[in-house]
Design a protein around this motif. Structure first.
Motif, mmCIF file in Angstrom:
data_model
loop_
_atom_site.group_PDB
_atom_site.id
_atom_site.type_symbol
_atom_site.label_atom_id
_atom_site.label_comp_id
_atom_site.label_asym_id
_atom_site.label_seq_id
_atom_site.Cartn_x
_atom_site.Cartn_y
_atom_site.Cartn_z
ATOM 1 N N CYS A 23 0.828 -1.198 0.000
ATOM 2 C CA CYS A 23 0.000 0.000 0.000
ATOM 3 C C CYS A 23 0.866 1.253 0.000
ATOM 4 O O CYS A 23 1.766 1.388 0.833
ATOM 5 C CB CYS A 23 -0.922 -0.012 1.216
ATOM 6 N N GLY A 24 0.592 2.171 -0.918
ATOM 7 C CA GLY A 24 1.358 3.402 -0.995
ATOM 8 C C GLY A 24 0.820 4.514 -0.117
ATOM 9 O O GLY A 24 1.515 5.483 0.162
ATOM 10 N N LEU A 25 -0.432 4.409 0.329
ATOM 11 C CA LEU A 25 -1.049 5.477 1.116
ATOM 12 C C LEU A 25 -0.817 5.337 2.606
ATOM 13 O O LEU A 25 -0.481 6.294 3.289
ATOM 14 C CB LEU A 25 -2.558 5.523 0.847
ATOM 15 N N ILE A 26 -1.053 4.144 3.118
ATOM 16 C CA ILE A 26 -0.911 3.879 4.549
ATOM 17 C C ILE A 26 -0.006 2.662 4.669
ATOM 18 O O ILE A 26 -0.234 1.653 4.010
ATOM 19 C CB ILE A 26 -2.273 3.566 5.201
ATOM 20 N N GLN A 27 1.030 2.760 5.492
ATOM 21 C CA GLN A 27 1.954 1.640 5.580
ATOM 22 C C GLN A 27 2.568 1.575 6.973
ATOM 23 O O GLN A 27 2.809 2.605 7.608
ATOM 24 C CB GLN A 27 3.052 1.781 4.525
ATOM 25 N N THR A 28 2.816 0.359 7.436
ATOM 26 C CA THR A 28 3.534 0.159 8.686
ATOM 27 C C THR A 28 5.032 0.247 8.375
ATOM 28 O O THR A 28 5.437 0.083 7.221
ATOM 29 C CB THR A 28 3.204 -1.227 9.282
ATOM 30 N N PRO A 29 5.869 0.468 9.373
ATOM 31 C CA PRO A 29 7.316 0.557 9.122
ATOM 32 C C PRO A 29 7.900 -0.710 8.491
ATOM 33 O O PRO A 29 8.880 -0.659 7.773
ATOM 34 C CB PRO A 29 7.915 0.791 10.511
ATOM 35 N N ASP A 30 7.275 -1.859 8.738
ATOM 36 C CA ASP A 30 7.798 -3.114 8.177
ATOM 37 C C ASP A 30 7.026 -3.566 6.929
ATOM 38 O O ASP A 30 7.091 -4.735 6.554
ATOM 39 C CB ASP A 30 7.818 -4.212 9.243
ATOM 40 N N ASN A 31 6.318 -2.645 6.263
ATOM 41 C CA ASN A 31 5.607 -2.935 4.994
ATOM 42 C C ASN A 31 4.674 -4.132 5.085
ATOM 43 O O ASN A 31 4.734 -5.048 4.275
ATOM 44 C CB ASN A 31 6.603 -3.130 3.849
ATOM 45 N N ARG A 32 3.761 -4.113 6.034
ATOM 46 C CA ARG A 32 2.854 -5.250 6.207
ATOM 47 C C ARG A 32 1.457 -5.012 5.661
ATOM 48 O O ARG A 32 0.597 -5.861 5.811
ATOM 49 C CB ARG A 32 2.782 -5.635 7.672
ATOM 50 N N ILE A 33 1.171 -3.869 5.060
ATOM 51 C CA ILE A 33 -0.156 -3.636 4.483
ATOM 52 C C ILE A 33 -0.070 -3.808 2.975
ATOM 53 O O ILE A 33 0.673 -3.108 2.294
ATOM 54 C CB ILE A 33 -0.710 -2.246 4.856
ATOM 55 N N ARG A 34 -0.819 -4.790 2.467
ATOM 56 C CA ARG A 34 -0.888 -5.049 1.024
ATOM 57 C C ARG A 34 -2.312 -4.770 0.565
ATOM 58 O O ARG A 34 -3.261 -5.211 1.187
ATOM 59 C CB ARG A 34 -0.516 -6.497 0.688
ATOM 60 N N THR A 35 -2.435 -4.039 -0.516
ATOM 61 C CA THR A 35 -3.737 -3.712 -1.068
ATOM 62 C C THR A 35 -4.058 -4.674 -2.203
ATOM 63 O O THR A 35 -3.262 -4.842 -3.119
ATOM 64 C CB THR A 35 -3.757 -2.259 -1.584
ATOM 65 N N HIS A 36 -5.225 -5.307 -2.127
ATOM 66 C CA HIS A 36 -5.695 -6.214 -3.169
ATOM 67 C C HIS A 36 -6.774 -5.495 -3.969
ATOM 68 O O HIS A 36 -7.736 -4.977 -3.405
ATOM 69 C CB HIS A 36 -6.283 -7.491 -2.558
ATOM 70 N N VAL A 37 -6.623 -5.469 -5.281
ATOM 71 C CA VAL A 37 -7.637 -4.951 -6.192
ATOM 72 C C VAL A 37 -8.101 -6.148 -7.011
ATOM 73 O O VAL A 37 -7.280 -6.823 -7.644
ATOM 74 C CB VAL A 37 -7.063 -3.851 -7.115
ATOM 75 N N GLN A 38 -9.396 -6.429 -6.987
ATOM 76 C CA GLN A 38 -9.917 -7.601 -7.679
ATOM 77 C C GLN A 38 -11.080 -7.219 -8.581
ATOM 78 O O GLN A 38 -11.938 -6.417 -8.201
ATOM 79 C CB GLN A 38 -10.387 -8.659 -6.686
ATOM 80 N N ILE A 39 -11.086 -7.825 -9.750
ATOM 81 C CA ILE A 39 -12.209 -7.723 -10.677
ATOM 82 C C ILE A 39 -12.636 -9.154 -10.961
ATOM 83 O O ILE A 39 -11.818 -9.982 -11.372
ATOM 84 C CB ILE A 39 -11.811 -7.007 -11.981
ATOM 85 N N ASN A 40 -13.903 -9.461 -10.690
ATOM 86 C CA ASN A 40 -14.406 -10.827 -10.850
ATOM 87 C C ASN A 40 -15.716 -10.836 -11.618
ATOM 88 O O ASN A 40 -16.437 -9.840 -11.651
ATOM 89 C CB ASN A 40 -14.619 -11.479 -9.481
ATOM 90 N N HIS A 41 -16.034 -11.979 -12.203
ATOM 91 C CA HIS A 41 -17.262 -12.108 -12.986
ATOM 92 C C HIS A 41 -17.843 -13.512 -12.811
ATOM 93 O O HIS A 41 -17.113 -14.489 -12.681
ATOM 94 C CB HIS A 41 -16.972 -11.854 -14.466
ATOM 95 N N THR A 42 -19.162 -13.587 -12.842
ATOM 96 C CA THR A 42 -19.867 -14.865 -12.869
ATOM 97 C C THR A 42 -21.098 -14.727 -13.749
ATOM 98 O O THR A 42 -21.645 -13.637 -13.890
ATOM 99 C CB THR A 42 -20.269 -15.344 -11.457
ATOM 100 N N ASP A 43 -21.493 -15.823 -14.365
ATOM 101 C CA ASP A 43 -22.684 -15.842 -15.223
ATOM 102 C C ASP A 43 -23.312 -17.228 -15.090
ATOM 103 O O ASP A 43 -23.166 -18.076 -15.954
ATOM 104 C CB ASP A 43 -22.299 -15.554 -16.674
ATOM 105 N N GLU A 44 -23.964 -17.454 -13.963
ATOM 106 C CA GLU A 44 -24.576 -18.758 -13.675
ATOM 107 C C GLU A 44 -25.845 -18.580 -12.863
ATOM 108 O O GLU A 44 -26.088 -17.517 -12.308
ATOM 109 C CB GLU A 44 -23.607 -19.653 -12.876
#
Length: 140
Positions: free
Chosen positions: A26-47
C-alpha cells in the motif's frame, strides 16, 4: 483467480467466479515493516440465472508465518457489484471482510482467500456474497 461464490440472489447456489487479482504494498498507509498489502480484484460470474461483475478494494494487514514467502492477511473490503437477474440490472455497493494466505518464491505466486460482503437490497435484488478463491500468478 478462480473461485466459488455463494449469494443470496441465487438462493445461495454456488457459482463459478473468475477474474483478476492485483496486489501490492500500500502506498497510502503503511507500517514501518511494509505489512499492508492492497488487493484490487475484478471478478465475474454468469450462472444460476444471474450475471455479476465486481470490483473490490481490500487493504490487508499481513504477517509472515512459518516458512519464508508464506504470509496471512486480513482486512476490510469495499466492493461495487453490477448484478443482472430476471430483467433487472442494479449496481450494489458492498462492505465486508477479506482474508487470505499467500506464498511467494521468486516470480512464483499462489494464494487462497475468502471474502464476505453485505450489500443490502435494491429493488428486490440482494446479493450478500461469500466468495472462496484460489490465485496463481507472477510476483514482480
Amino acid at each position: 483467480s478462480a473461485g466459488v461464490m455463494s449469494a443470496s440472489a441465487t438462493n445461495n447456489d454456488s457459482m463459478f467466479v473468475y477474474g483478476l487479482d492485483i496486489n501490492m504494498n500500500c502506498g497510502l498507509i503503511q507500517t514501518p515493516d511494509n505489512r499492508i498489502r492492497t488487493h484490487v480484484q475484478i471478478n465475474h460470474t454468469d450462472e444460476s440465472g444471474m450475471k455479476a461483475t465486481s470490483f473490490e478494494l481490500s487493504p490487508r494487514y499481513t504477517r509472515p508465518v512459518g516458512m519464508p514467502g508464506l504470509s496471512v492477511g486480513v482486512g476490510p473490503s469495499l466492493a461495487v457489484f453490477k448484478v443482472e437477474t430476471a430483467g433487472l440490472s442494479r449496481n450494489l455497493t458492498g462492505l465486508g471482510l477479506a482474508g487470505g494466505v499467500n506464498y511467494r518464491a521468486g516470480a512464483f505466486y499462489v494464494g487462497a482467500d475468502v471474502r464476505v460482503h453485505s450489500t443490502g437490497s435494491k429493488d428486490g435484488v440482494d446479493l450478500d456474497p461469500v466468495t472462496w478463491g484460489l490465485k496463481a500468478g507472477v510476483n514482480f
